[in-house]
Design a protein around this motif. Structure first.
Motif: not given
Length: 242
Positions: A50-60
């Motif tokens: 959730a934090k990664a997405r909030a920090d802007g992650a679109a993909f992994v």
């Protein structure tokens, strides 16, 4: 990217000859505006998606397997967690070409997380080709033609099993040294180029005239290595759907 036994710092040391040095800020500036993402393995352990997405992650991209005897113990949790957070995710395989054939490793990869489906959330499988972390033979003791055949066998098996060609992760130096800068894959494989701490990707290997993913740094807001997709968010979603 990491092998199963090497810490990330050791992997970077082994790959040091591949990666140009310099300030990381220009790389982030050049990549600005393109969807950002990252890649992780068991070295990252639990990830706050959730934090990664909030920090802007679109993909992994999540490490699934290595050779034919290792499956990341954190793969399922990381892979499922990314999807639950609304992040597009794909799986990657760390190649060890002197252990078994490309087709054999591809089949193991697909059975253990490397599958793909056209659901718009799953990126195509990826193959991690880099210097040998287990011995002095940087190209795993394979000649250039033999390495090209190994990669082709892996790709053909992934295509047969999933319907997609794998994304190829590499560096210009490794590709030149170990495949003779083969142009055999540029027409039908997406390139994931690794080049850290620079303002751009530099000259691309093997006949590619564009990159699809660029791994440009290790440290950042997102866990693991830092990447950009060469396009828009809509383009990334189209790429996922195939």
């Amino acid at each position: 990217m990491t092998s199963r036994h090497a810490a990330r710092t050791l992997t970077l040391a082994l790959c040091g000859a591949l990666l140009a040095t310099g300030a990381a800020a220009p790389a982030r500036a050049v990549a600005a505006g393109k969807p950002k993402g990252h890649d992780v393995s068991s070295h990252q352990g639990g990830v706050d998606w959730a934090k990664a997405r909030a920090d802007g992650a679109a993909f992994v991209y999540v490490k699934a397997t290595e050779s034919t005897d290792y499956r990341s113990p954190t793969f399922k949790k990381q892979y499922d967690g990314a999807r639950a957070a609304g992040i597009l995710r794909g799986a990657y395989h760390f190649a060890v070409p002197d252990r078994s054939s490309g087709a054999t490793q591809a089949a193991y990869f697909v059975r253990n997380g490397g599958a793909w489906r056209a659901d718009g959330r799953t990126l195509p499988p990826a193959l991690d080709m880099e210097y040998n972390p287990y011995g002095s033979h940087k190209c795993y003791g394979l000649g250039k033609a033999a390495m090209v055949r190994w990669i082709r066998a892996f790709s053909d098996e992934v295509l047969r099993l999933t319907g997609r060609r794998p994304v190829l992760y590499t560096t210009a130096n490794w590709w030149r040294l170990c495949t003779g800068d083969s142009t055999a894959f540029a027409a039908d494989h997406a390139l994931w180029i690794a080049r850290h701490g620079t303002s751009g990707t530099g000259a691309l290997p093997g006949g590619w005239n564009t990159w699809t993913f660029w791994q440009y740094a290790t440290a950042g807001t997102l866990p693991g290595d830092q990447n950009r997709f060469n396009g828009s968010l809509a383009g990334l979603k189209r790429f996922a759907r195939g």
